[in-house]
Design an enzyme around this catalytic site. Sequence first.
Site, short mmCIF file in Angstrom:
data_model
loop_
_atom_site.label_atom_id
_atom_site.label_comp_id
_atom_site.label_asym_id
_atom_site.label_seq_id
_atom_site.Cartn_x
_atom_site.Cartn_y
_atom_site.Cartn_z
N GLU A 58 9.16 160.83 -2.64
CA GLU A 58 9.57 159.43 -2.50
C GLU A 58 9.42 159.08 -1.03
O GLU A 58 10.26 159.45 -0.21
CB GLU A 58 11.02 159.23 -2.95
CG GLU A 58 11.39 157.74 -2.94
CD GLU A 58 12.89 157.48 -2.78
OE1 GLU A 58 13.34 156.42 -3.21
OE2 GLU A 58 13.60 158.31 -2.19
N ASP B 3 23.57 163.33 -21.50
CA ASP B 3 23.74 164.73 -21.11
C ASP B 3 22.51 165.57 -21.46
O ASP B 3 21.55 165.07 -22.06
CB ASP B 3 25.00 165.31 -21.77
CG ASP B 3 25.13 164.85 -23.22
OD1 ASP B 3 24.13 164.98 -23.96
OD2 ASP B 3 26.21 164.36 -23.62
N ASP C 25 15.07 166.69 -9.48
CA ASP C 25 15.15 165.83 -8.29
C ASP C 25 15.65 166.70 -7.15
O ASP C 25 16.58 167.49 -7.33
CB ASP C 25 16.13 164.68 -8.56
CG ASP C 25 15.69 163.39 -7.92
OD1 ASP C 25 15.44 163.41 -6.71
OD2 ASP C 25 15.62 162.36 -8.62
N HIS D 92 14.54 154.29 -11.46
CA HIS D 92 15.99 154.05 -11.49
C HIS D 92 16.49 153.23 -10.31
O HIS D 92 17.67 152.91 -10.25
CB HIS D 92 16.71 155.39 -11.53
CG HIS D 92 16.53 156.15 -10.24
ND1 HIS D 92 15.31 156.63 -9.83
CD2 HIS D 92 17.41 156.47 -9.26
CE1 HIS D 92 15.44 157.22 -8.65
NE2 HIS D 92 16.70 157.14 -8.28
N ASP D 93 15.62 152.95 -9.33
CA ASP D 93 16.01 152.15 -8.17
C ASP D 93 15.46 150.73 -8.23
O ASP D 93 15.63 149.96 -7.29
CB ASP D 93 15.46 152.79 -6.88
CG ASP D 93 16.13 154.11 -6.56
OD1 ASP D 93 17.30 154.29 -6.93
OD2 ASP D 93 15.46 154.94 -5.93
N ASP E 39 31.05 161.13 -25.01
CA ASP E 39 31.93 160.73 -23.90
C ASP E 39 31.39 159.53 -23.13
O ASP E 39 31.93 159.14 -22.10
CB ASP E 39 32.19 161.91 -22.96
CG ASP E 39 30.93 162.38 -22.25
OD1 ASP E 39 29.83 161.85 -22.54
OD2 ASP E 39 31.04 163.29 -21.40
N ASP F 113 13.45 163.40 -2.92
CA ASP F 113 14.17 162.18 -2.60
C ASP F 113 14.14 161.84 -1.11
O ASP F 113 14.39 162.71 -0.27
CB ASP F 113 15.63 162.40 -3.04
CG ASP F 113 16.49 161.18 -2.89
OD1 ASP F 113 16.34 160.24 -3.69
OD2 ASP F 113 17.33 161.15 -1.96
N ASP G 26 23.57 160.34 -25.15
CA ASP G 26 24.87 161.01 -25.08
C ASP G 26 25.10 161.80 -26.37
O ASP G 26 25.31 161.21 -27.44
CB ASP G 26 25.96 159.95 -24.88
CG ASP G 26 27.35 160.56 -24.96
OD1 ASP G 26 27.49 161.78 -24.76
OD2 ASP G 26 28.30 159.77 -25.23
N ASN H 147 27.59 164.10 -26.90
CA ASN H 147 28.97 164.49 -27.26
C ASN H 147 29.98 163.34 -27.25
O ASN H 147 31.18 163.56 -27.33
CB ASN H 147 29.45 165.64 -26.34
CG ASN H 147 29.60 165.18 -24.90
OD1 ASN H 147 29.23 164.03 -24.57
ND2 ASN H 147 30.14 166.03 -24.06
C1 GLC Z 1 16.51 157.63 -3.24
C2 GLC Z 1 17.00 157.59 -4.67
C3 GLC Z 1 18.13 156.63 -4.75
C4 GLC Z 1 19.24 157.10 -3.86
C5 GLC Z 1 18.74 157.35 -2.44
C6 GLC Z 1 19.72 158.17 -1.67
O1 GLC Z 1 16.00 156.43 -2.83
O2 GLC Z 1 15.96 157.28 -5.53
O3 GLC Z 1 18.59 156.45 -6.06
O4 GLC Z 1 20.25 156.14 -3.83
O5 GLC Z 1 17.54 158.05 -2.40
O6 GLC Z 1 19.72 159.48 -2.13
CA CA Z 2 27.94 163.13 -22.91
#
Ligand code: GLC
Ligand code: CA
Length: 579
Positions: A255, A28, A97, A327-328, A24, A198, A20, A22
Amino acid sequence: MNKWWHDKAAYQIYPKSFYDANGDGIGDLQGIISKLDYLEELGIDIIWISPIYKSPFVDQGYDISDYYEIAPEFGTMEDFEELLAQAKKRGIYIVMDLVINHCSDQHEWFQKALADPEGEYADYFYFRAGKNGNPPSNYRSYFGGSCWEPVPGTDQYYFHAFAKEQPDLNWENPKMRQEIYDMINWWLEKGLAGFRIDAIINIKKDINFPDLEPDGPDGLVSYFRVVEQTRGVGQLLKDLKNNTFAKYDAFTVGEVFNMHEEELPEFIGEDGHFSTIFDFSAHCLSEGEHGWYDAPDIDFKEWREAIVNSQLEVQKVGFKANIIENHDEPRGVSRFLPEYARNEAGTKMLGTISLLLRGIPFLYQGQEIGMQNCVWDSSEEWDDISTKDQYQVAKAAGLSEKEALDKCARLSRDNARTPMQWSGERCAGFTQGTPWLKVNPNYSKINVEKQQQEEDSVLHYYKKLIALRKSEEFKEVFTYGRFAPAYEEQENIMAFYRYLDKEETASEESVGVFHKRQENQEPASSRKRVLVAANFGKDAAELPLKCKVKKVLLSNLPENQAGETLVLAGCGTMVLECE
Ligand code: GLC
Ligand code: CA
């Protein structure tokens, strides 16, 4: 044919939690720009940034309300262009993405569709009449509840595979497809190197939406099952590629869950729909039958087998992208390592395996310092829509609050989304303000600044690992070399050879003229051969060496030894060049 991405190392940034700039509390684009030197030094060639488009953030940006705008939380289009330019200066490619199975219910198209059910935008989505006061079919969405959301004041419902704020786009509509293609090409024109795509398997629907056998007490059936039965996604994917990526030689990583096995060549073969797709075979091992609450822990042997089988299959066809986390998913160290191995040695060992497999390595932010799952004291600390749903599922199945918390804490997507741990300062040096999500309390022990100072840290080890993979001398074998499992008869050992055959050229190998499953094969006539071995056991292991060691390329513990035999300490790993 060799492609520009085959020998690259990639890194995923989850922008909200990266840095981050700035104050908040939200990471970013300027934050990313300020860390490009760090990533360059780590050896990263490709950065995949999770969605930064305008979004209400119901699903953290995977619900896009404007494909042509940068979310103000992250910055401006100028910031993005600066990022592209700064990355280019360092020889780093930027990959965005691409979320095109669905958009946000706040997207203009959906708002117009709601306003005029007879108008052209209604056909950008799936609207259907209910059946006797019930939704059109009995599908359960990925995030819980029906896939159908009623449109107030009508007998109509709209379809959403994920949250109700994420209506699915109608890929049968050529006009909608063209709008998506135009958008993709617009970004590629800006100088993007490609996309992570995705949830793409979901774009093909059986537009009759037939009811299926329920699989739960709610009378619904998981949308996973529906996708398994749906055919014909290939034509859509081909069309997508030909109208966009192919024209730019763009890198794409799909994915893809639930692909039919026989489709692998069509997906990632020489002229496949994607450059690569993620290998989730190890991650699928912890799928519960009913949800996260009954998900099994990882069993070492199953994990090893899953990876070995996948490697053997994939090398016949193309390249997958190897990950231990994203991230999942929860953090790989907390998931794939036994408890006694969740230390620096174990973390290095897991990284060694993941990065030296055949395929394109993707690191997830924080993996390079061995970030671990967070400690969750209350369900109130969670932000993630899926974790919240799974917590309810667990309680509905009869688990106590404490049990449900513990079960969901293991698999929560928020484990990967806690702020990146840059230093031992307040909030791990991620922000000067209040972070949007809890900071993992272990940041004073695990952080970048500390590891930069310690010579044998996880971070420095990762740097060596990436440097080895990309070194002039070993690049070819780690990129195009075949994979052959080794020491499979040993209880706790995960080991494999990577080798180049004498007769073959790299490009022949890259397209995989490799047809039979070759078990435990000991390459006889290789012109280059590397052994990667890891001891996931607690105690030291001594293994017979089947080749003469030319050079120790990497070792994570001083107790490891390669001589007449190979001695690996508990959680020991070595990378050896063989004669
Ligand atoms: C993919 C993404 C996930 C998101 C899902 C719906 O699995 O990686 O984070 O929640 O698609 O877009
Ligand atoms: Ca920020």
